[in-house]
Design an enzyme around this catalytic site. Structure first.
Site, PDB file in Angstrom:
ATOM      1  N   GLY A  13       0.833  -1.207   0.000  1.00 16.03           N
ATOM      2  CA  GLY A  13       0.000   0.000   0.000  1.00 16.03           C
ATOM      3  C   GLY A  13       0.866   1.255   0.000  1.00 16.03           C
ATOM      4  O   GLY A  13       1.971   1.276  -0.563  1.00 16.03           O
ATOM      5  N   SER A  14       0.410   2.260   0.712  1.00 12.20           N
ATOM      6  CA  SER A  14       1.078   3.564   0.672  1.00 12.20           C
ATOM      7  C   SER A  14       2.448   3.567   1.318  1.00 12.20           C
ATOM      8  O   SER A  14       3.194   4.550   1.209  1.00 12.20           O
ATOM      9  CB  SER A  14       0.199   4.607   1.360  1.00 12.20           C
TER      10      SER A  14
END
Lengths: 374, 621
Positions: free
Chosen positions: B325-326
Site C-alpha cells: 500500500g502507501s
C-alpha cells in the site's frame, strides 16, 4: 619284580609298593588325576564360579576313581567269564529302556531304579569291548569271515538300540569300540575296506532313519553360518571362544564368551571351548598331550598284554577313549558335526565318568597281571 | 579256551596285534595333529578375527544424548529450557503378576485400555529386563502418589528424562519454533551418529535454524553385555558435549509490549535495530502454544490448529505477504529524486482521481474530493495517491523495480529463521515470464500506491524502513545475538551489511525523511492523531492495503464488507529521527486504516523501547 625291588627303602618306594599292591599304574593315574583336576578348574569357570557344581563333580570323580580301583583288582579271567553276561544284560536293559524308560530332553535314555537313575547305554561302552574281545579271541586270529559277520551283528544290535533312543553320540562311540576290536583282531584289509564301502553306501539309508534334529545337525555342520541363531549358534560361538583365546588365552575366569553366556552347554559338551578361550593354544596343546599320553599308555598296556582277549579289550578301550576326545574336540572346534559326545574326564556329568574310569581300571588290571607274570 | 585250538600261534597273534596297534597309534597321531592344526588355525591364524567377533559379541556402544542448549533473550530471560519429565515404566522380569500390578496401578493412576494394549504389545517385543513405558508426562501429583506407594509395586519405576519446554508459550512460539520427534524424512538428513541417542529435533524457527548449535555432540558408553543383551558394566565412557546456550536479539519486554499493543487483532509486528539488523521484537498473531508439539501433539489438536480460520500456525511476520500500500510511497519518492526524474518541489493537482490518456478508467485517490495542489512532501505526509500515480507512470516500472530491490523488496532478507517468504517485486521481465503478457501502464500506476502485484512481508517492510533510517545501509535482520562458549563468556555474532546504496544527494534523503516526519508530527499527517505528545521525533508512513478491488462506480465501506475482505492496516516508522534506534513495521489484518489502527501499535512499541524510564529499569533489574 626285579624292577620294583631295585628302589626299596624310603617313602618313594612305599608309594610304589602301595601302587603295586592296588594294581595301579602310577603314571596313568597321575595323568588321569591331572585331567580331572584340569576339568574341575575349567568347570569352576564354566559354571560361573559355582563351587557347589565343582564339589558335586569332584564327588563323582571320587566315585569314578573308586570304580577304577575296584575294577583294577579284577583279574582278566573273571572279566572273560563275565563278558557275555555283561553284554547280554546291557542289551536287555536297553530294550527295557525302549519300552519303559524315562524321557529326558526328548530322548529315552534313562532307567530309573528308584535310588539310581542311569543310562544302560553306558554299560555297553564296557560291555561291547568285553564281548567282542571274548568272542574274537575264542578262535585263532585273524578271524574268519563268518566270525566277523557274527561280530558285526554283536556290535550292531546295541548300536541300533541306542541310536533308536535316540542318542547318536553314544551309538557312534559304542559302534566304534566294536569296530576297533575287529580292527585290532587283525581282520583282513580287504574285508575292512569292504565294510567301509558298505558303510559309505548305506549313508543315504541312515539319513532316511535319522531324526530331524540329527539331520539338522549334520547340515549345520556343513555350513554353520547358514543358521547363526539356531543350531549353528553352538558352533559359531564355540569357534569364537576358542579363536579369541589366542596363543596364551584370556586367563582363567576371564573368558568372556563363557562368562557372559554366549557359549551354550559350556559345562558339558563344550567345556573344551571354555578351556581353549581361557588357556589359549598353549594350554590346549598341553591338554592334548596329556590325552595322548593316556591313550598311548593304554595302547602300551595292550601290546604288552598276555593274550588276545586282554590285547583286544585294552586296545579297544584305549582307542575308544581316543575316539571320544577326538569327536568332542573336533566338534567343538568345528571340524565335526555337533554330536552329543562329552569331553572325557572334563565334561560335567557322572555316568560317563564312572564308565570311563572303570575302563581305565580294566586297563590297569591287565597291566598288573602282565607284571605279576613277568 | 586257547587250548581247544591246536593250531593257535600266540607269537603270530601278538605280532599281528602289535602291527595293528602301531597302525592305530599312527592314525591317532595323525588325527591329533589334525586337531592341533585346527587349534592353530583358530587360535593362531584366526585369532584376531575371532577376537573381534568375541568383542563385538560382548561390547555394545550406547549413545548418550547431549542436553539441548538453552535459548535466552538478549537480557538473559529464559525462552527455551529442558525440564525433567516423568514416565512410568514397567520392568516385566521384576513384576510377579502383571495383571494384578496393572489392576492396582489403575486404582492409583488413570490410564486407558489403549495404554494397556500398547504396553502388552511392547511386552512381547522387548526383553524382560527392559523398562516399558506405560504413561508419559506424569504430573507432579501422579509422581508423588507413585512415590508414596513405591513399595507396593516392585518393577514399576518412574524414569526421568529431559523434555523441551517454552516457558513463555505463545509469546515466542513463532520466533523459537519448537522441537518434535524426529520423523522418517528428517532421519535421512541427520547425521546418524550424532543423532543416535536423540529423539527430538528442531522443526521450525530458531530451534531448526540453530539445530547444530543447540543439539551438541553425542556421547558414547561402551558397555559389556551378556548373551541376553543385559548390560553388565560400563567399560568406557565418552560424555556428550551439551548443546550451546544461545542469546537472541529479542527483547522480551518489547515483545510483550508488541503483543499487548496488537491486542486481539491478527497481524504482525516486527521491530529492528537499524544499526545492526537486530530483531528486537517479532510477533505474529494469533499464535499457538508450542509445548504440546514437543511431547507429541494429538492429531485432533493439530488438525484444529491448522484448519482454524485465523491460522495460528502461520507466521505472518516472516511468511505473510501483503500489498505494501502507501508504505511504498517514500521509497518511490526517493527513487524519483535520486534518479533525477523530478525535483522535490514539483507539484501536482489532485482532484480525487487520475486518468491515463485514451482511457476511461478512473484511478481514484483515497480522498474522494482530492488533496488539491500537493508537492512531494505533502503527498507523502497526506498519502496522496494521485501524485504517486503520476510519479510512478513517469518513473516507469523499469526504474521502479531495481530501486525497490535495493531496499530488499522481492528478495529474502536472509534472516536466520525458517519459512521466510520473498514477497513479490514485479517487473516487465517477471510478467513476461510468469504470465506471458506485456506490462501495462495501468499496472505501473497501481504499483505507485503499493497495490497490484507488489507484495512484501512485514519483515521486509521493517527492513526497508531500517534501511531508510540508516541512509541506505541494508543490514541482514538477525535473531541470534550471541552464543555462550563457556560459562560466563559469550561469542557475539557480528552484524552483516547486505548492501549499501549509492547516495546521489543527501538532500533528497533529507526531504523524504522530512515528509515522513510530517506523517507523524504535522497536523495533516495520516499518523498525527496516534502520535500526539510523542516524546521523540518519529519518521513514519501509513498504509492501507486493499484486499479486494472496488468497482469503478463503487465505494469502499468497511461496515458493509465481510471482515476477511476489509483492508489491511499497515504502518512503518523509525525513531528517533536524528539517531535511529528502532524501526518498526506493523500489520493488522483487515484492520482498515493504517493511521488509525496500525500506527498506535507501533507507537506503543517505540514508547516501550525509547521511553523506558528509571522505574522500568528498576523492575527489570
Amino acid at each position: 619284580m626285579a624292577r620294583l625291588s631295585s628302589g626299596y627303602g624310603g617313602r618313594d618306594s612305599l608309594l610304589r609298593l602301595l601302587a603295586h599292591f592296588f594294581r595301579i599304574d602310577p603314571p596313568l593315574l597321575l595323568a588321569l588325576l591331572l585331567l580331572c583336576a584340569t576339568g574341575l578348574v575349567a568347570l569352576y569357570s564354566a559354571s560361573g564360579q559355582d563351587l557347589d557344581t565343582v564339589l558335586r563333580q569332584g564327588l563323582r570323580m571320587a566315585v569314578a576313581f573308586g570304580a577304577m580301583l575296584l575294577l583294577a583288582q579284577v583279574p582278566s579271567r573273571s572279566l572273560r567269564l563275565w563278558a557275555p553276561w555283561v553284554y547280554a544284560g546291557g542289551v536287555a536293559l536297553l530294550i527295557v529302556v525302549l519300552v519303559a524308560g524315562d524321557v529326558g530332553k526328548g530322548a529315552q535314555r534313562w532307567l530309573d531304579l528308584g535310588v539310581l537313575r542311569f543310562q544302560p547305554s553306558e554299560i555297553l561302552k564296557i560291555g561291547l569291548p568285553l564281548a567282542m574281545a571274548w568272542y574274537l579271541s575264542e578262535r585263532p586270529l585273524p578271524p574268519r569271515l563268518g566270525r566277523i559277520l557274527v561280530a558285526v551283528v554283536v556290535t550292531a544290535v546295541p548300536c541300533v538300540l541306542i541310536a533308536y533312543q535316540p542318542d547318536l553320540g553314544t551309538a557312534l562311540l559304542v559302534c566304534c569300540s566294536g569296530l576297533f576290536a575287529l580292527f585290532l583282531s587283525g581282520m583282513h584289509w580287504r574285508l575292512l575296506l569292504g565294510f567301509v564301502a558298505i558303510a559309505a553306501a548305506s549313508t543315504p539309508v541312515l539319513w532316511h532313519f535319522m531324526h530331524d534334529y540329527q539331520r539338522r545337525r549334520v547340515l549345520t555342520f556343513l555350513n554353520p553360518e547358514s543358521d547363526p541363531l539356531g543350531s549353528g549358534y553352538h558352533i559359531i560361538q564355540s569357534k569364537i571362544a576358542i579363536g579369541s583365546g589366542g596363543t596364551y588365552g584370556k586367563g582363567w575366569l576371564n573368558g568372556t564368551q563363557s562368562n557372559l553366556d554366549f557359549l551354550p552347554e559350556r559345562s558339558t559338551d563344550f567345556v573344551f571351548a571354555v578351556y581353549g578361550e581361557e588357556f589359549g593354544f598353549i594350554g590346549a596343546v598341553l591338554l592334548l598331550l596329556l590325552y595322548v599320553f593316556v591313550v598311548l599308555r593304554g595302547l602300551m598296556f595292550a601290546v604288552g598284554a598276555q593274550d588276545s582277549f586282554e590285547r583286544i579289550l585294552a586296545g579297544s578301550l584305549s582307542l575308544t577313549f581316543f575316539f571320544y576326545l577326538f569327536v568332542n574336540i573336533g566338534m567343538v572346534t568345528g571340524l565335526l558335526p555337533v554330536v552329543g559326545v562329552p569331553l572325557p574326564l572334563m565334561s560335567y556329568g557322572g555316568t560317563s565318568m564312572v564308565t570311563l574310569m572303570a575302563g581305565f581300571g580294566i586297563l590297569m588290571a591287565i597291566n598288573s597281571h602282565r607284571r605279576l607274570l613277568a | 579256551m586257547a587250548t581247544r585250538d591246536p593250531i593257535r600261534d600266540h607269537f603270530f597273534e601278538a605280532n599281528l596285534f602289535r602291527s595293528r596297534a602301531i597302525m592305530a597309534a599312527t592314525v591317532c597321531a595323525a588325527l591329533l595333529l589334525l586337531l592341533a592344526g585346527r587349534l592353530f588355525f583358530l587360535q593362531g591364524i584366526g585369532h584376531s578375527h575371532y577376537a573381534t567377533l568375541s568383542t563385538s559379541n560382548r561390547v555394545r556402544l550406547m549413545a548418550v544424548a547431549p542436553t539441548r542448549g538453552l535459548v535466552f533473550d538478549r537480557d538473559g530471560v529464559l525462552l527455551a529450557e529442558n525440564l525433567p519429565s516423568y514416565r512410568l515404566e514397567l520392568t516385566p522380569e521384576s513384576i510377579p503378576d502383571m495383571d494384578r500390578t496393572l489392576a492396582s496401578l489403575h486404582e492409583l493412576l488413570e490410564f486407558s485400555d489403549n495404554d494397556v494394549s500398547r504396553l502388552r504389545k511392547a511386552l512381547r517385543r522387548k526383553r524382560p529386563f527392559e523398562g516399558i513405558p506405560l504413561l508419559d508426562n506424569l504430573s507432579d501429583d501422579q509422581v508423588a502418589r507413585m512415590a508414596a506407594n513405591r513399595h507396593r509395586f516392585p518393577g514399576v519405576d518412574i524414569a526421568a528424562r529431559l523434555s523441551r519446554n517454552y516457558p513463555l508459550g505463545d509469546l515466542t512460539a513463532h520466533v523459537l519454533g519448537y522441537v518434535g520427534r524426529i520423523d522418517e524424512r528428517e532421519l535421512l538428513d541427520l547425521d546418524p551418529n550424532n543423532y543416535s541417542g536423540t529423539s527430538y529435533v528442531g522443526k521450525i524457527g530458531i530451534e531448526k535454524q540453530y539445530e547444530d548449535l543447540l543439539h551438541g555432540s553425542v556421547g558414547f558408553q561402551q558397555v559389556e553385555v551378556n548373551a541376553e543383551g543385559r548390560i553388565l558394566r560400563v567399560l568406557e565412557e565418552m560424555p556428550p558435549v551439551p548443546g550451546k546456550d544461545i542469546y537472541l536479539t529479542l527483547e522480551i519486554a518489547l515483545q510483550t509490549a508488541a503483543r499487548e499493543a496488537l491486542g486481539e487483532s491478527s497481524g504482525a509486528v516486527v521491530a529492528l535495530d537499524p544499526l545492526n539488523g537486530d530483531v528486537l521484537a517479532m510477533i505474529s498473531q494469533p499464535a499457538f502454544d508450542p509445548n504440546p508439539f514437543v511431547s507429541g501433539i494429538s492429531a485432533s489438536t493439530y488438525a484444529e490448529l491448522s484448519r482454524a480460520e485465523e491460522r495460528p500456525l502461520f507466521n505472518r511476520a516472516l511468511s505473510g505477504q501483503y500489498p505494501p500500500g502507501s508504505i511504498i510511497k517514500p521509497f518511490l519518492g526517493l527513487a524519483a529524486l535520486e534518479t533525477g526524474l523530478q525535483p522535490v518541489e514539483r507539484v501536482q493537482f489532485c482532484r480525487g482521481y487520475y486518468m491515463l490518456p485514451n482511457d476511461e478508467r478512473r484511478y481514484r485517490d483515497w480522498k474522494k474530493h482530492g488533496h488539491g495542489v500537493v508537492d512531494l512532501r505533502a503527498a507523502i505526509a497526506q498519502s496522496c495517491d494521485v501524485y504517486f500515480y503520476d510519479l510512478a507512470l513517469r518513473l516507469g516500472i523499469d526504474r521502479i523495480a531495481p530501486y525497490l530491490a535495493a531496499f530488499g523488496f522481492g528478495t529474502h532478507s536472509g534472516i536466520d529463521s525458517t519459512g521466510e517468504a520473498e514477497g513479490l517485486l514485479p517487473s516487465r521481465a517477471w510478467k513476461r515470464k510468469m504470465r506471458n503478457e506485456p506490462w501495462f501502464p495501468g499496472e505501473t500506476l497501481i504499483t505507485g500506491i503499493g497495490q497490484g502485484y507488489l507484495a512484501a512481508t512485514p519483515l521486509q517492510l521493517a527492513s526497508a524502513t531500517a534501511t531508510l533510517a540508516s541512509g541506505g545501509v541494508r543490514m541482514r535482520p538477525r535473531l541470534l545475538a550471541s552464543v555462550a562458549t563457556a560459562p560466563g563468556t559469550r561469542d557475539t555474532r557480528g552484524a552483516q551489511v547486505l548492501s549499501r546504496m549509492e547516495i546521489v544527494d543527501q538532500a533528497h534523503w533529507e526531504s523524504i525523511l522530512a515528509a515522513m516526519q510530517d506523517v507523524v508530527h504535522d497536523y495533516r499527517g495520516t499518523a498525527f492523531s496516534s502520535h500526539r505528545d510523542v516524546g521523540y521525533r518519529v519518521a513514519g508512513k501509513t498504509g492501507t492495503a486493499q484486499v479486494v478491488a472496488i468497482a469503478q462506480d463503487g465505494e469502499y465501506d468497511a461496515d458493509k464488507l465481510a471482515r476477511e475482505l476489509r483492508d489491511h492496516a499497515l504502518y512503518v516508522a523509525y525513531a528517533p529521527v536524528r539517531a535511529p534506534r528502532i524501526a518498526v513495521a506493523v500489520l493488522v489484518e483487515h484492520g482498515g486504516s493504517g493511521g488509525r489502527v496500525a500506527a498506535p501499535v507501533a507507537r506503543r512499541v517505540m514508547d516501550e523501547y525509547l521511553l523506558r524510564g528509571t522505574a522500568a529499569a528498576e523492575v527489570r533489574d
